[in-house]
Design an enzyme around this catalytic site. Structure first.
Site, PDB file in Angstrom:
ATOM      1  N   GLN A   1      -4.066   1.689   0.516  1.00 24.01           N
ATOM      2  CA  GLN A   1      -4.291   3.108   0.774  1.00 24.01           C
ATOM      3  C   GLN A   1      -5.775   3.466   0.828  1.00 24.01           C
ATOM      4  OE1 GLN A   1      -1.931   5.167   1.585  1.00 24.01           O
ATOM      5  NE2 GLN A   1      -0.191   3.854   1.131  1.00 24.01           N
TER       6      GLN A   1
ATOM      7  N   ASP B   1      -5.364  -3.717  -4.915  1.00 23.46           N
ATOM      8  CA  ASP B   1      -4.491  -3.363  -3.793  1.00 23.46           C
ATOM      9  C   ASP B   1      -5.205  -2.280  -2.988  1.00 23.46           C
ATOM     10  OD1 ASP B   1      -2.635  -2.248  -2.079  1.00 23.46           O
ATOM     11  OD2 ASP B   1      -1.085  -1.929  -3.604  1.00 23.46           O
TER      12      ASP B   1
ATOM     13  N   CYS C   1       8.392   3.585  -3.556  1.00 21.19           N
ATOM     14  CA  CYS C   1       8.182   2.256  -4.146  1.00 21.19           C
ATOM     15  C   CYS C   1       7.332   2.351  -5.411  1.00 21.19           C
ATOM     16  CB  CYS C   1       7.543   1.297  -3.135  1.00 21.19           C
ATOM     17  SG  CYS C   1       8.623   0.900  -1.751  1.00 21.19           S
TER      18      CYS C   1
ATOM     19  N   HIS D   1       2.283   0.406  -6.834  1.00 16.88           N
ATOM     20  CA  HIS D   1       3.386   0.183  -5.902  1.00 16.88           C
ATOM     21  C   HIS D   1       4.197  -1.010  -6.401  1.00 16.88           C
ATOM     22  CE1 HIS D   1       5.309  -1.045  -2.101  1.00 16.88           C
ATOM     23  NE2 HIS D   1       5.008   0.135  -1.609  1.00 16.88           N
TER      24      HIS D   1
ATOM     25  N   LYS E   1      -1.243   0.430   8.171  1.00 14.19           N
ATOM     26  CA  LYS E   1      -1.684   1.707   7.606  1.00 14.19           C
ATOM     27  C   LYS E   1      -3.053   2.115   8.142  1.00 14.19           C
ATOM     28  CE  LYS E   1       0.907   0.957   3.308  1.00 14.19           C
ATOM     29  NZ  LYS E   1       2.028   1.868   3.590  1.00 14.19           N
TER      30      LYS E   1
END
Length: 381
Positions: free
Chosen positions: A178, A175, A339, A98, A201
Protein backbone atom coordinates in the site's frame (compact mmCIF):
# COMPACT_ATOMS: atom_id res chain seq x y z
CA UNK A 1 -16.81 6.40 -9.35
CA UNK A 2 -14.00 4.01 -8.50
CA UNK A 3 -12.92 4.34 -4.86
CA UNK A 4 -11.28 0.93 -4.46
CA UNK A 5 -7.66 1.58 -5.40
CA UNK A 6 -6.35 -0.05 -2.21
CA UNK A 7 -7.72 -3.25 -3.72
CA UNK A 8 -6.33 -2.76 -7.21
CA UNK A 9 -5.29 0.28 -9.21
CA UNK A 10 -6.74 1.30 -12.55
CA UNK A 11 -4.41 0.88 -15.54
CA UNK A 12 -3.27 3.77 -17.71
CA UNK A 13 -3.18 3.57 -21.49
CA UNK A 14 0.63 3.28 -21.45
CA UNK A 15 0.48 0.02 -19.47
CA UNK A 16 -2.24 -1.50 -21.64
CA UNK A 17 -0.35 -0.58 -24.80
CA UNK A 18 2.92 -2.03 -23.49
CA UNK A 19 1.27 -5.39 -22.81
CA UNK A 20 -0.50 -5.32 -26.18
CA UNK A 21 2.73 -4.45 -28.00
CA UNK A 22 4.57 -7.38 -26.44
CA UNK A 23 1.97 -9.92 -27.52
CA UNK A 24 1.59 -8.42 -31.00
CA UNK A 25 5.25 -7.81 -31.86
CA UNK A 26 7.70 -9.51 -29.48
CA UNK A 27 6.01 -12.62 -28.04
CA UNK A 28 8.56 -15.27 -27.06
CA UNK A 29 9.89 -16.89 -23.91
CA UNK A 30 12.75 -15.27 -22.03
CA UNK A 31 16.28 -16.49 -21.31
CA UNK A 32 15.94 -19.61 -23.47
CA UNK A 33 16.04 -18.68 -27.17
CA UNK A 34 18.78 -17.19 -29.32
CA UNK A 35 16.37 -16.02 -32.01
CA UNK A 36 15.43 -12.35 -32.39
CA UNK A 37 12.05 -12.54 -30.67
CA UNK A 38 13.57 -14.33 -27.69
CA UNK A 39 16.26 -11.67 -27.38
CA UNK A 40 13.68 -8.89 -27.62
CA UNK A 41 11.48 -10.51 -24.96
CA UNK A 42 14.43 -11.04 -22.61
CA UNK A 43 15.65 -7.48 -23.08
CA UNK A 44 12.19 -6.06 -22.35
CA UNK A 45 11.69 -8.34 -19.33
CA UNK A 46 15.05 -7.51 -17.76
CA UNK A 47 14.48 -3.88 -18.69
CA UNK A 48 11.35 -3.95 -16.56
CA UNK A 49 13.40 -5.31 -13.64
CA UNK A 50 15.72 -2.34 -14.06
CA UNK A 51 12.84 0.15 -14.13
CA UNK A 52 11.36 -1.31 -10.96
CA UNK A 53 14.76 -1.26 -9.28
CA UNK A 54 15.17 2.44 -10.07
CA UNK A 55 11.63 3.09 -8.85
CA UNK A 56 12.52 1.57 -5.46
CA UNK A 57 16.16 2.78 -5.40
CA UNK A 58 17.66 -0.72 -5.25
CA UNK A 59 19.96 -2.82 -7.46
CA UNK A 60 18.35 -5.04 -10.11
CA UNK A 61 20.25 -8.13 -8.89
CA UNK A 62 18.59 -7.73 -5.47
CA UNK A 63 15.07 -7.84 -6.91
CA UNK A 64 13.19 -11.14 -7.29
CA UNK A 65 10.29 -10.79 -9.71
CA UNK A 66 7.25 -12.76 -8.54
CA UNK A 67 3.47 -12.71 -8.56
CA UNK A 68 3.10 -10.17 -5.76
CA UNK A 69 3.52 -9.51 -2.06
CA UNK A 70 1.86 -12.75 -0.97
CA UNK A 71 4.38 -14.81 -2.93
CA UNK A 72 7.23 -12.57 -1.79
CA UNK A 73 6.42 -13.01 1.90
CA UNK A 74 6.02 -16.76 1.48
CA UNK A 75 9.40 -16.85 -0.26
CA UNK A 76 11.00 -15.24 2.79
CA UNK A 77 9.04 -17.50 5.12
CA UNK A 78 10.08 -20.77 3.49
CA UNK A 79 13.51 -19.91 2.14
CA UNK A 80 14.84 -17.63 4.89
CA UNK A 81 12.83 -18.28 8.07
CA UNK A 82 12.12 -22.01 7.88
CA UNK A 83 15.79 -23.10 7.76
CA UNK A 84 16.74 -20.71 10.59
CA UNK A 85 13.98 -20.70 13.19
CA UNK A 86 13.93 -23.13 16.07
CA UNK A 87 11.72 -23.86 19.07
CA UNK A 88 11.96 -20.91 21.43
CA UNK A 89 12.46 -18.35 18.65
CA UNK A 90 9.83 -15.70 17.96
CA UNK A 91 8.42 -13.59 15.12
CA UNK A 92 6.81 -10.19 15.75
CA UNK A 93 3.93 -8.92 13.62
CA UNK A 94 1.49 -6.06 14.20
CA UNK A 95 -2.23 -5.92 14.84
CA UNK A 96 -2.81 -4.16 11.51
CA UNK A 97 -1.19 -6.72 9.19
CA UNK A 98 -2.85 -8.17 6.10
CA UNK A 99 -3.38 -11.93 6.30
CA UNK A 100 -0.51 -12.33 3.83
CA UNK A 101 1.81 -11.02 6.53
CA UNK A 102 0.34 -13.18 9.30
CA UNK A 103 -0.55 -16.63 7.97
CA UNK A 104 2.88 -17.50 6.45
CA UNK A 105 4.50 -16.79 9.83
CA UNK A 106 1.90 -18.92 11.62
CA UNK A 107 2.69 -21.79 9.24
CA UNK A 108 6.42 -21.41 9.86
CA UNK A 109 5.87 -21.20 13.61
CA UNK A 110 3.88 -24.44 13.55
CA UNK A 111 6.69 -26.22 11.70
CA UNK A 112 9.57 -24.86 13.77
CA UNK A 113 8.13 -24.46 17.26
CA UNK A 114 8.61 -20.70 17.11
CA UNK A 115 5.99 -18.34 18.54
CA UNK A 116 4.21 -15.26 17.21
CA UNK A 117 4.14 -11.97 19.13
CA UNK A 118 1.72 -9.15 18.27
CA UNK A 119 2.48 -5.43 18.48
CA UNK A 120 -0.68 -3.47 19.25
CA UNK A 121 -2.18 -0.17 18.12
CA UNK A 122 -3.63 2.80 20.00
CA UNK A 123 -7.10 4.29 19.67
CA UNK A 124 -6.04 6.38 16.65
CA UNK A 125 -4.71 3.38 14.76
CA UNK A 126 -1.04 4.21 15.31
CA UNK A 127 1.41 1.50 16.32
CA UNK A 128 2.29 1.54 20.01
CA UNK A 129 6.04 1.91 19.47
CA UNK A 130 6.90 1.54 23.14
CA UNK A 131 5.02 -1.75 23.34
CA UNK A 132 6.58 -2.86 20.05
CA UNK A 133 10.05 -2.14 21.39
CA UNK A 134 9.29 -4.15 24.54
CA UNK A 135 8.52 -7.18 22.35
CA UNK A 136 11.95 -7.11 20.67
CA UNK A 137 13.54 -9.53 23.11
CA UNK A 138 16.56 -11.75 22.32
CA UNK A 139 14.49 -14.69 21.06
CA UNK A 140 12.92 -12.57 18.29
CA UNK A 141 14.48 -13.35 14.91
CA UNK A 142 12.13 -11.44 12.56
CA UNK A 143 9.88 -8.40 12.67
CA UNK A 144 7.24 -8.18 9.89
CA UNK A 145 5.39 -4.89 9.48
CA UNK A 146 3.20 -3.11 6.94
CA UNK A 147 4.54 0.15 5.56
CA UNK A 148 0.94 1.34 5.15
CA UNK A 149 -2.15 -0.34 6.59
CA UNK A 150 -4.65 -1.46 3.95
CA UNK A 151 -7.54 -0.87 6.39
CA UNK A 152 -6.59 2.14 8.50
CA UNK A 153 -4.27 3.94 6.10
CA UNK A 154 -1.74 4.24 8.93
CA UNK A 155 1.73 5.06 7.63
CA UNK A 156 4.14 3.30 9.94
CA UNK A 157 7.55 4.87 10.72
CA UNK A 158 9.38 1.98 9.10
CA UNK A 159 12.83 3.61 9.21
CA UNK A 160 12.56 4.03 12.97
CA UNK A 161 11.10 0.54 13.43
CA UNK A 162 13.81 -1.10 11.31
CA UNK A 163 16.53 0.82 13.15
CA UNK A 164 15.04 -0.36 16.45
CA UNK A 165 15.17 -3.98 15.25
CA UNK A 166 18.59 -3.70 13.61
CA UNK A 167 20.19 -2.56 16.89
CA UNK A 168 19.03 -5.85 18.37
CA UNK A 169 20.13 -8.04 15.46
CA UNK A 170 16.55 -8.72 14.34
CA UNK A 171 15.78 -9.07 10.63
CA UNK A 172 12.92 -6.97 9.22
CA UNK A 173 10.39 -7.51 6.46
CA UNK A 174 8.27 -4.58 5.26
CA UNK A 175 5.03 -5.14 3.33
CA UNK A 176 5.05 -2.26 0.84
CA UNK A 177 1.86 -3.13 -1.06
CA UNK A 178 0.00 0.00 0.00
CA UNK A 179 3.05 2.29 0.02
CA UNK A 180 4.67 1.85 -3.40
CA UNK A 181 1.62 3.03 -5.40
CA UNK A 182 1.02 6.17 -3.35
CA UNK A 183 4.24 7.69 -2.02
CA UNK A 184 7.96 7.81 -2.77
CA UNK A 185 9.63 4.61 -1.54
CA UNK A 186 13.39 4.57 -1.06
CA UNK A 187 14.04 1.04 0.10
CA UNK A 188 17.74 1.69 0.58
CA UNK A 189 17.01 4.38 3.16
CA UNK A 190 14.47 2.30 5.11
CA UNK A 191 17.11 -0.10 6.36
CA UNK A 192 15.02 -3.27 6.18
CA UNK A 193 16.19 -6.75 5.19
CA UNK A 194 13.23 -7.51 2.92
CA UNK A 195 10.68 -5.31 1.13
CA UNK A 196 7.69 -6.70 -0.81
CA UNK A 197 5.46 -5.00 -3.40
CA UNK A 198 2.43 -5.85 -5.54
CA UNK A 199 2.34 -4.62 -9.13
CA UNK A 200 -1.41 -4.47 -9.73
CA UNK A 201 -1.86 -1.91 -6.95
CA UNK A 202 0.64 0.43 -8.61
CA UNK A 203 -1.06 0.68 -12.02
CA UNK A 204 0.55 -2.52 -13.32
CA UNK A 205 -0.99 -5.84 -14.41
CA UNK A 206 -2.15 -8.49 -11.97
CA UNK A 207 0.19 -11.38 -11.23
CA UNK A 208 3.22 -9.11 -10.87
CA UNK A 209 5.28 -7.93 -7.94
CA UNK A 210 8.68 -8.26 -6.38
CA UNK A 211 10.72 -9.09 -3.34
CA UNK A 212 13.74 -6.94 -2.59
CA UNK A 213 16.25 -8.53 -0.25
CA UNK A 214 19.76 -7.76 0.89
CA UNK A 215 22.21 -9.50 -1.37
CA UNK A 216 23.71 -11.58 1.45
CA UNK A 217 20.27 -13.00 2.24
CA UNK A 218 19.58 -13.91 -1.38
CA UNK A 219 22.93 -15.66 -1.70
CA UNK A 220 22.41 -17.64 1.51
CA UNK A 221 18.77 -18.60 0.95
CA UNK A 222 18.00 -21.93 -0.78
CA UNK A 223 15.59 -21.93 -3.74
CA UNK A 224 11.90 -21.87 -2.93
CA UNK A 225 10.69 -23.55 -6.15
CA UNK A 226 12.51 -25.87 -8.52
CA UNK A 227 12.33 -25.97 -12.31
CA UNK A 228 13.66 -24.22 -15.37
CA UNK A 229 15.68 -20.97 -15.30
CA UNK A 230 16.62 -21.32 -11.61
CA UNK A 231 19.44 -23.75 -12.46
CA UNK A 232 22.89 -23.72 -14.03
CA UNK A 233 23.27 -27.48 -14.42
CA UNK A 234 21.10 -30.45 -13.48
CA UNK A 235 22.50 -33.92 -12.84
CA UNK A 236 20.88 -36.82 -11.08
CA UNK A 237 23.64 -36.71 -8.52
CA UNK A 238 23.11 -33.01 -7.80
CA UNK A 239 22.04 -29.65 -9.23
CA UNK A 240 23.92 -26.38 -9.45
CA UNK A 241 21.57 -23.42 -8.92
CA UNK A 242 21.58 -20.15 -10.79
CA UNK A 243 22.69 -16.92 -9.16
CA UNK A 244 20.15 -14.78 -7.32
CA UNK A 245 17.69 -13.41 -8.15
CA UNK A 246 17.18 -15.97 -10.95
CA UNK A 247 17.45 -18.97 -8.63
CA UNK A 248 14.10 -17.85 -7.15
CA UNK A 249 12.36 -17.41 -10.52
CA UNK A 250 11.58 -20.96 -11.61
CA UNK A 251 9.48 -21.45 -14.73
CA UNK A 252 8.16 -19.08 -17.35
CA UNK A 253 7.35 -15.72 -15.76
CA UNK A 254 4.48 -13.36 -16.48
CA UNK A 255 6.56 -11.67 -19.19
CA UNK A 256 3.90 -9.37 -20.59
CA UNK A 257 2.77 -8.49 -17.07
CA UNK A 258 6.23 -7.39 -15.99
CA UNK A 259 6.72 -5.37 -19.17
CA UNK A 260 3.44 -3.69 -18.23
CA UNK A 261 4.75 -3.13 -14.70
CA UNK A 262 7.83 -1.48 -16.13
CA UNK A 263 5.56 0.83 -18.11
CA UNK A 264 3.63 1.55 -14.90
CA UNK A 265 6.87 2.57 -13.18
CA UNK A 266 7.60 4.93 -16.06
CA UNK A 267 4.07 6.35 -15.87
CA UNK A 268 4.11 6.93 -12.10
CA UNK A 269 7.61 8.39 -12.25
CA UNK A 270 6.60 10.79 -15.03
CA UNK A 271 3.89 12.20 -12.74
CA UNK A 272 6.21 12.14 -9.73
CA UNK A 273 5.54 10.16 -6.57
CA UNK A 274 5.75 13.32 -4.45
CA UNK A 275 3.03 14.84 -6.63
CA UNK A 276 0.90 11.69 -6.32
CA UNK A 277 1.27 11.68 -2.54
CA UNK A 278 0.36 15.38 -2.29
CA UNK A 279 -2.69 14.97 -4.51
CA UNK A 280 -3.94 11.98 -2.55
CA UNK A 281 -3.50 13.83 0.75
CA UNK A 282 -5.80 16.55 -0.61
CA UNK A 283 -8.34 13.92 -1.63
CA UNK A 284 -8.06 12.24 1.79
CA UNK A 285 -8.68 15.49 3.63
CA UNK A 286 -11.74 16.26 1.50
CA UNK A 287 -13.09 12.72 1.86
CA UNK A 288 -12.63 12.76 5.64
CA UNK A 289 -14.35 16.14 5.94
CA UNK A 290 -17.33 14.97 3.88
CA UNK A 291 -17.74 11.78 5.91
CA UNK A 292 -17.40 13.61 9.23
CA UNK A 293 -20.29 15.83 8.19
CA UNK A 294 -22.66 12.85 7.79
CA UNK A 295 -24.57 11.78 10.90
CA UNK A 296 -24.00 8.23 12.04
CA UNK A 297 -20.74 7.63 10.14
CA UNK A 298 -17.88 6.08 12.09
CA UNK A 299 -14.37 6.25 10.66
CA UNK A 300 -11.86 3.60 11.71
CA UNK A 301 -8.33 4.93 12.00
CA UNK A 302 -7.19 8.52 12.37
CA UNK A 303 -3.47 8.00 12.50
CA UNK A 304 -1.13 10.97 12.75
CA UNK A 305 0.31 10.08 9.36
CA UNK A 306 -2.21 8.46 7.08
CA UNK A 307 -2.56 7.44 3.44
CA UNK A 308 -5.75 7.85 1.38
CA UNK A 309 -7.62 4.90 2.85
CA UNK A 310 -10.81 5.46 4.86
CA UNK A 311 -12.64 2.55 6.47
CA UNK A 312 -16.07 3.42 7.79
CA UNK A 313 -19.49 2.20 8.86
CA UNK A 314 -22.90 3.82 9.12
CA UNK A 315 -24.71 3.25 12.40
CA UNK A 316 -27.23 0.43 12.11
CA UNK A 317 -26.12 -0.74 8.65
CA UNK A 318 -24.01 -3.72 7.61
CA UNK A 319 -20.97 -3.02 5.46
CA UNK A 320 -22.12 -5.30 2.65
CA UNK A 321 -25.54 -3.61 2.48
CA UNK A 322 -23.84 -0.23 2.31
CA UNK A 323 -21.51 -1.29 -0.47
CA UNK A 324 -24.30 -2.95 -2.47
CA UNK A 325 -26.53 0.11 -2.32
CA UNK A 326 -23.63 2.44 -3.10
CA UNK A 327 -22.86 0.33 -6.14
CA UNK A 328 -26.42 0.94 -7.37
CA UNK A 329 -25.60 4.65 -7.11
CA UNK A 330 -22.52 4.18 -9.27
CA UNK A 331 -19.95 4.18 -6.46
CA UNK A 332 -17.43 1.34 -6.06
CA UNK A 333 -16.15 0.85 -2.50
CA UNK A 334 -14.83 -2.26 -0.81
CA UNK A 335 -16.71 -4.08 1.96
CA UNK A 336 -15.63 -6.96 4.17
CA UNK A 337 -12.79 -7.77 6.53
CA UNK A 338 -10.15 -6.64 3.99
CA UNK A 339 -7.99 -9.68 4.79
CA UNK A 340 -7.48 -8.29 8.29
CA UNK A 341 -9.57 -10.40 10.66
CA UNK A 342 -7.47 -9.58 13.76
CA UNK A 343 -8.00 -5.86 13.14
CA UNK A 344 -11.76 -6.31 12.76
CA UNK A 345 -11.77 -8.27 16.02
CA UNK A 346 -9.87 -5.44 17.67
CA UNK A 347 -12.59 -2.96 16.71
CA UNK A 348 -15.39 -5.42 17.50
CA UNK A 349 -16.95 -5.38 14.02
CA UNK A 350 -17.30 -8.14 11.41
CA UNK A 351 -16.56 -5.86 8.46
CA UNK A 352 -16.22 -2.27 7.29
CA UNK A 353 -16.62 -0.34 4.09
CA UNK A 354 -13.44 1.13 2.66
CA UNK A 355 -13.13 4.09 0.32
CA UNK A 356 -9.64 4.38 -1.15
CA UNK A 357 -9.17 7.14 -3.73
CA UNK A 358 -6.09 7.53 -5.88
CA UNK A 359 -4.53 10.46 -7.70
CA UNK A 360 -6.83 9.90 -10.70
CA UNK A 361 -9.94 10.57 -8.63
CA UNK A 362 -11.56 14.01 -8.37
CA UNK A 363 -13.13 16.13 -5.64
CA UNK A 364 -16.38 15.97 -7.59
CA UNK A 365 -16.37 12.18 -7.35
CA UNK A 366 -15.88 12.37 -3.60
CA UNK A 367 -18.76 14.84 -3.32
CA UNK A 368 -20.97 12.51 -5.36
CA UNK A 369 -19.94 9.60 -3.13
CA UNK A 370 -20.88 11.57 0.00
CA UNK A 371 -24.26 12.46 -1.49
CA UNK A 372 -24.85 8.81 -2.40
CA UNK A 373 -23.89 7.74 1.12
CA UNK A 374 -26.46 10.11 2.63
CA UNK A 375 -29.10 8.67 0.30
CA UNK A 376 -28.15 5.10 1.21
CA UNK A 377 -28.07 5.91 4.93
CA UNK A 378 -31.62 7.29 4.70
CA UNK A 379 -32.78 4.15 2.88
CA UNK A 380 -31.36 1.94 5.61
CA UNK A 381 -32.62 4.08 8.50
Amino acid sequence: MYLDSANTGQKPRQVIEAVDDFFRNHNANVSRAVHALGSEATEAFEGARGKLARFLNVRPNELVLCSGTTFAINLVAYSWALPRLRAGDAIVVTRMEHHANIVPWQLIAERTGATLKVADIDERGDLDLAQLESLLTPEVKLLAVAHVSNVLGTVNPVREICRMARKRGIATLVDGSQAAPHRPVDVASIGCDFYAITGHKMAGPTGTGALWAKREHLEAMPPFLGGGEMIREVRFDGTVYNDAPHKFEAGTPNIAGFIGLGAACDYLSSIGMHNIEAREQELLAHLTDRLDAIDGVRIFGRAREKAAVVSFLVEGAHAHDLATLLDLEGVAVRSGHHCAHPLMQHFGVPATCRASPAFYNTFEEIDAFAEALVKVRNLLA
